[in-house]
Design a protein around this motif. Structure first.
Motif: not given
Ligand code: 4NP
Length: 157
Positions: A10-18, A47-49, A126-131
């Motif tokens: 489980v991560c936040l958006g379910n598009i990067c880490r998890s 549920q953004f993504h 760490a969340d890589p989304y903004y990286g």
């Molecule tokens: P994730 O990364 O939790 O690893 O999938 C993120 C994906 C999207 C967002 C934040 C983190 N977002 O803010 O849309």
């Protein structure tokens, strides 16, 4: 009742880490006959993504490592707490929120996945989304260590 070793990341958006961790764990488990029946999935808190494929940078890092995925993002549900034995969280905020959502009768184990890192510099992925793609590569390296370490643990069970 809980005889499986099913794993949910489980991560936040379910598009990067998890989804990266899910695809890696499924691939690594497929090398072990005795572990091949374990279900592996991933979900997010928000549920953004929902319905989206993993982030292109997650796809690129997986592709470079010959790992495939067809995951579509989804939000964690109450059923997940009975279907999965292990729920692995990516950072402290996610961990606390998953624990908050865990039904009181659930016996699943909610753990910070990085607790399995044999070289822990931090307890979080760490969340890589903004990286950059380098952050996604670092994420892959951390997840690789944690997956292999958890598989070693499973083999002793
Ligand atoms: P994730 O990364 O939790 O690893 O999938 C993120 C994906 C999207 C967002 C934040 C983190 N977002 O803010 O849309």
């Amino acid at each position: 009742m809980k005889t499986n070793n099913n794993i949910l990341f489980v991560c936040l958006g379910n598009i990067c880490r998890s989804p990266m961790a899910e695809a890696m764990m499924r691939t690594y488990l497929s090398d072990y006959k005795q572990l091949k029946d374990i279900a592996v999935d991933s979900a997010g808190l928000q549920q953004f993504h929902a319905g989206d494929a993993p982030d292109p940078r997650t796809m690129e890092v997986l592709r470079r490592n010959q790992i495939s995925t067809s995951h579509q993002a989804r939000v964690i549900s109450a059923n997940d707490f009975s279907h999965f034995k292990y729920i692995f969280t990516m950072d402290n905020n996610i961990h606390n929120e998953v624990l908050r959502r865990k039904p009181s009768d659930s016996i699943c184990e909610v753990k910070l996945f990085r607790d399995f890192d044999p070289k822990p510099a931090d307890h979080q992925v760490a969340d890589p989304y903004y990286g950059t793609i380098t952050d996604f590569e670092n994420c892959f390296s951390i997840l690789e260590r944690c997956c292999l370490s958890f598989i070693e643990f499973l083999k002793t069970q």
